[in-house]
Design a protein around this motif. Sequence first.
Motif, short mmCIF file in Angstrom:
data_model
loop_
_atom_site.label_atom_id
_atom_site.label_comp_id
_atom_site.label_asym_id
_atom_site.label_seq_id
_atom_site.Cartn_x
_atom_site.Cartn_y
_atom_site.Cartn_z
N THR A 196 121.62 122.03 14.60
CA THR A 196 122.93 121.50 14.22
C THR A 196 124.10 122.60 14.20
N ARG A 197 125.07 122.08 14.28
CA ARG A 197 126.51 123.19 13.84
C ARG A 197 126.21 124.04 12.71
N SER A 198 125.72 123.56 11.71
CA SER A 198 125.75 124.39 10.55
C SER A 198 124.65 125.19 10.75
N THR A 199 123.26 124.82 11.24
CA THR A 199 122.42 125.97 11.46
C THR A 199 123.20 126.96 12.26
N THR A 200 123.72 126.77 13.43
CA THR A 200 124.27 127.81 14.31
C THR A 200 125.10 128.74 13.65
N LEU A 201 125.97 128.33 12.87
CA LEU A 201 126.91 128.67 11.92
C LEU A 201 126.32 129.88 11.01
N THR A 202 125.17 129.30 10.44
CA THR A 202 124.58 129.99 9.25
C THR A 202 124.04 131.22 10.17
N MET A 203 123.41 131.01 11.14
CA MET A 203 122.68 132.10 11.95
C MET A 203 123.63 133.26 12.46
N LEU A 204 124.80 132.69 12.89
CA LEU A 204 125.93 133.60 13.43
C LEU A 204 126.28 134.38 12.47
N ARG A 205 126.53 133.85 11.28
CA ARG A 205 126.89 134.64 10.17
C ARG A 205 125.92 135.81 9.35
N THR A 257 125.51 138.39 12.27
CA THR A 257 126.71 139.25 12.19
C THR A 257 126.32 140.34 11.12
N GLU A 258 126.03 139.76 9.86
CA GLU A 258 125.47 140.73 8.71
C GLU A 258 124.68 141.78 8.96
N GLY A 262 124.10 143.34 11.49
CA GLY A 262 124.39 144.08 12.75
C GLY A 262 123.73 144.03 14.09
N LEU A 263 123.33 142.52 14.09
CA LEU A 263 122.81 142.16 15.53
C LEU A 263 123.82 141.69 16.52
N ILE A 264 124.84 141.09 16.08
CA ILE A 264 125.89 140.65 16.96
C ILE A 264 127.18 140.97 16.33
N ARG A 265 128.06 140.87 17.13
CA ARG A 265 129.51 141.04 16.63
C ARG A 265 130.40 139.88 16.70
N CYS A 266 131.38 139.64 15.55
CA CYS A 266 132.29 138.70 15.78
C CYS A 266 133.49 139.08 15.56
N GLU A 267 134.35 138.58 16.57
CA GLU A 267 135.77 139.24 16.68
C GLU A 267 136.68 137.90 16.76
N ASP A 268 137.92 137.84 16.04
CA ASP A 268 138.83 136.74 16.27
C ASP A 268 139.77 137.07 17.35
N LYS A 269 139.53 136.28 18.32
CA LYS A 269 140.42 136.29 19.78
C LYS A 269 141.44 134.82 19.84
N GLU A 270 142.70 135.12 19.60
CA GLU A 270 143.55 133.81 19.61
C GLU A 270 143.01 132.56 19.03
N GLY A 271 142.76 132.99 17.50
CA GLY A 271 142.52 131.93 16.64
C GLY A 271 140.97 131.37 16.63
N MET A 272 140.02 131.91 17.64
CA MET A 272 138.73 131.51 17.85
C MET A 272 137.74 132.87 17.46
N LYS A 273 136.68 132.54 16.92
CA LYS A 273 135.72 133.61 16.66
C LYS A 273 135.06 133.62 17.97
N VAL A 274 134.69 134.81 18.36
CA VAL A 274 134.05 135.29 19.62
C VAL A 274 132.71 136.07 19.24
N TYR A 275 131.65 135.65 19.67
CA TYR A 275 130.51 136.48 19.44
C TYR A 275 129.97 137.21 20.57
N SER A 276 129.26 138.20 20.48
CA SER A 276 128.56 139.10 21.37
C SER A 276 127.62 139.92 20.76
N SER A 277 126.52 140.01 21.71
CA SER A 277 125.23 140.90 21.27
C SER A 277 125.44 142.46 21.02
#
Length: 130
Positions: free
Chosen positions: A41-50, A53-54, A56-71
């Motif tokens: 679900t969207r909720s599961t994915t967002l929880t895992m992304l957070r 990120t905490e 230190g496995l992935i990076r979260c950046e704000d680009k043009e109002g969107m959160k962008v993730y990379s390994s």
Amino acid sequence: MNEPNIRLTNTEWHLMECLWETSPRTGRETTDYLQKHVGWTRSTTLTMLRRMTEKGLIRCEDKEGMKVYSSLIKREDAALQETEDFLSRVYKGSLSLMVSTLTKKQALSQAELDELYGILQQMEEANSSD
């Protein structure tokens, strides 16, 4: 290995595979991918992304109002750590025992035998030059 002790849970592997396949990805792209491929679900994915990120496995950046993730870790580094852990746990660190066990169950093609032989030759050459 760049990152010591990279240990991913099965769940984390799903998200990392998504980012290793295409990176960076927006939160929406990641959510859509994991919904389609894993059923999250969207909720599961967002929880895992957070969480990742905490950790230190992935990076979260704000680009043009969107959160962008990379390994932040390479697939090869995570796979190497997983392989070393498996080899140590199951085969007491013996690569030859693992290969022997695997080849008893499944015959290798000539191409696979040639590839293994080539790897062994490279290792032998590297050892003899030390």
